[in-house]
Design a protein around this motif. Structure first.
Motif, PDB file in Angstrom:
ATOM      1  N   GLY A 292      -6.537   5.296  -1.553  1.00 31.91           N
ATOM      2  CA  GLY A 292      -5.433   5.920  -0.843  1.00 31.91           C
ATOM      3  C   GLY A 292      -4.768   4.971   0.123  1.00 31.91           C
ATOM      4  N   LEU A 293      -5.566   4.170   0.818  1.00 36.61           N
ATOM      5  CA  LEU A 293      -5.025   3.192   1.759  1.00 36.61           C
ATOM      6  C   LEU A 293      -4.176   2.154   1.033  1.00 36.61           C
ATOM      7  N   LEU A 294      -4.673   1.690  -0.114  1.00 36.06           N
ATOM      8  CA  LEU A 294      -3.919   0.714  -0.890  1.00 36.06           C
ATOM      9  C   LEU A 294      -2.625   1.307  -1.432  1.00 36.06           C
ATOM     10  N   GLU A 295      -2.700   2.537  -1.918  1.00 41.72           N
ATOM     11  CA  GLU A 295      -1.524   3.135  -2.546  1.00 41.72           C
ATOM     12  C   GLU A 295      -0.440   3.496  -1.537  1.00 41.72           C
ATOM     13  N   HIS A 296      -0.754   3.490  -0.252  1.00 44.02           N
ATOM     14  CA  HIS A 296       0.296   3.554   0.772  1.00 44.02           C
ATOM     15  C   HIS A 296       1.170   2.300   0.733  1.00 44.02           C
ATOM     16  N   CYS A 297       0.614   1.211   0.179  1.00 41.09           N
ATOM     17  CA  CYS A 297       1.268  -0.100   0.277  1.00 41.09           C
ATOM     18  C   CYS A 297       1.772  -0.626  -1.057  1.00 41.09           C
ATOM     19  N   GLY A 298       1.565   0.104  -2.126  1.00 40.84           N
ATOM     20  CA  GLY A 298       2.027  -0.379  -3.421  1.00 40.84           C
ATOM     21  C   GLY A 298       1.270   0.248  -4.560  1.00 40.84           C
ATOM     22  N   THR A 299       1.313  -0.423  -5.697  1.00 44.80           N
ATOM     23  CA  THR A 299       0.711   0.098  -6.914  1.00 44.80           C
ATOM     24  C   THR A 299      -0.488  -0.734  -7.336  1.00 44.80           C
TER      25      THR A 299
ATOM     26  N   LEU B  90       1.171   0.088   7.790  1.00 46.77           N
ATOM     27  CA  LEU B  90       0.564   1.290   7.261  1.00 46.77           C
ATOM     28  C   LEU B  90       1.393   2.514   7.600  1.00 46.77           C
ATOM     29  N   GLU B  91       1.325   3.501   6.724  1.00 44.34           N
ATOM     30  CA  GLU B  91       2.020   4.761   6.972  1.00 44.34           C
ATOM     31  C   GLU B  91       1.368   5.475   8.158  1.00 44.34           C
ATOM     32  N   PRO B  92       2.128   6.251   8.911  1.00 42.90           N
ATOM     33  CA  PRO B  92       1.550   6.919  10.074  1.00 42.90           C
ATOM     34  C   PRO B  92       0.669   8.105   9.704  1.00 42.90           C
ATOM     35  N   ASP B  93       0.839   8.672   8.496  1.00 43.11           N
ATOM     36  CA  ASP B  93       0.105   9.874   8.127  1.00 43.11           C
ATOM     37  C   ASP B  93      -1.198   9.540   7.416  1.00 43.11           C
TER      38      ASP B  93
ATOM     39  N   ARG C 146      -0.519  -6.655   1.187  1.00 45.49           N
ATOM     40  CA  ARG C 146       0.311  -5.843   2.099  1.00 45.49           C
ATOM     41  C   ARG C 146      -0.542  -4.860   2.880  1.00 45.49           C
ATOM     42  N   CYS C 147      -1.539  -4.299   2.226  1.00 40.28           N
ATOM     43  CA  CYS C 147      -2.448  -3.373   2.915  1.00 40.28           C
ATOM     44  C   CYS C 147      -3.183  -4.088   4.045  1.00 40.28           C
ATOM     45  N   CYS C 148      -3.730  -5.260   3.744  1.00 39.13           N
ATOM     46  CA  CYS C 148      -4.429  -6.032   4.770  1.00 39.13           C
ATOM     47  C   CYS C 148      -3.482  -6.406   5.908  1.00 39.13           C
TER      48      CYS C 148
END
Length: 245
Positions: free
Chosen positions: A32-39, A2-5, A124-126
């Motif tokens: 938002g959490l998912l879109e940190h990891c892809g589309t 996950l992104e730090p921000d 990827r999010c999980c």
């Protein structure tokens, strides 16, 4: 990872999972959490694939109805997630009193769905989230389930026919895909002694439940049609992570 921000709502959900063993994530935050990891660019086709699920023959033996597909993935030390060969789903009777101790074979998740953009983003999010919670784990067995629970006027649908339970894994994501003409379907979270710890309803696409399966039990109340003359169903994606595999 996950992104730090992470925004405040997402941090709150992660903290709740660490503190309480479960968390409810609203759709906007989950997006938002998912879109940190892809589309999620193929979301419409992804959600539409629930119209092509196969019957659950094991549940049908008990007079109940459920449609599903199933797939297995592996994630290694480098975080690369790969789909494994098609194989059965197995739970011991310690975790599933209704259908435990048998290998259950279900129709596989279709290749275009299992290898698609949205599925990759979800996995990827999980992986980022659960590895963040369990940093010592360097490999995971991942199982993915597409579920459709149908409801009729004379036959409410049972999202968890085994009752309040654990899945026998480490972490669980339940992601709402679609609710069509249904009432109820409330997720309940319980301590091992049965005490109710919390409840919430996945009502909108991308609403999500996060569960630390080792610490809490979960269930979902039956669903009934709002308009008995129209089709009614509850579509969810369930992703489970088990360390080592």
């Amino acid at each position: 990872m996950l992104e730090p921000d992470l925004d405040a709502d997402t941090r709150s959900a992660i903290d709740a999972l660490r503190r309480d063993g479960f968390g409810f994530v609203h759709a906007q935050t989950m997006r938002g959490l998912l879109e940190h990891c892809g589309t999620l660019q193929d979301w419409d086709a992804f959600a539409g694939s629930w119209n092509a699920l196969g019957p659950d023959p094991y549940l049908a033996q008990t007079g109940r109805r459920r449609l599903r597909r199933h797939g297995v993935y592996r994630a290694g030390a480098q975080g690369i997630i790969e789909r494994a060969e098609h194989q059965p789903h197995y739970q011991s009777s310690d975790y599933n009193r209704l259908q435990g101790d048998i290998e259950r074979w279900f129709e596989p998740i279709l290749p275009e769905v299992g290898n698609g953009a949205t599925m990759g983003t979800v996995l990827r999010c999980c992986h980022g989230l659960f590895t963040r919670l369990a940093p010592a784990v360097d490999s995971w067995r991942i199982e993915v389930h597409q579920f459709r629970i149908e409801a009729r006027a004379d036959e409410p649908g049972e999202p968890t026919p085994e009752g309040v339970h654990r899945d026998g894994v480490d972490y669980v994501l339940v992601l709402m895909v679609e609710r069509r003409n249904i009432a109820s379907g409330t997720t309940t979270i319980h301590s091992p002694d049965g005490t109710l710890l919390g409840s919430f309803t996945l009502a909108t696409a991308l609403d999500a439940a996060l569960v630390d399966d080792a610490r809490v039990h979960h269930g979902v109340t039956p669903v009934a049609p709002l308009d008995p003359a129209l089709p009614a169903w509850r579509d969810v994606l369930v992703v489970t992570f088990r360390a080592g595999g």
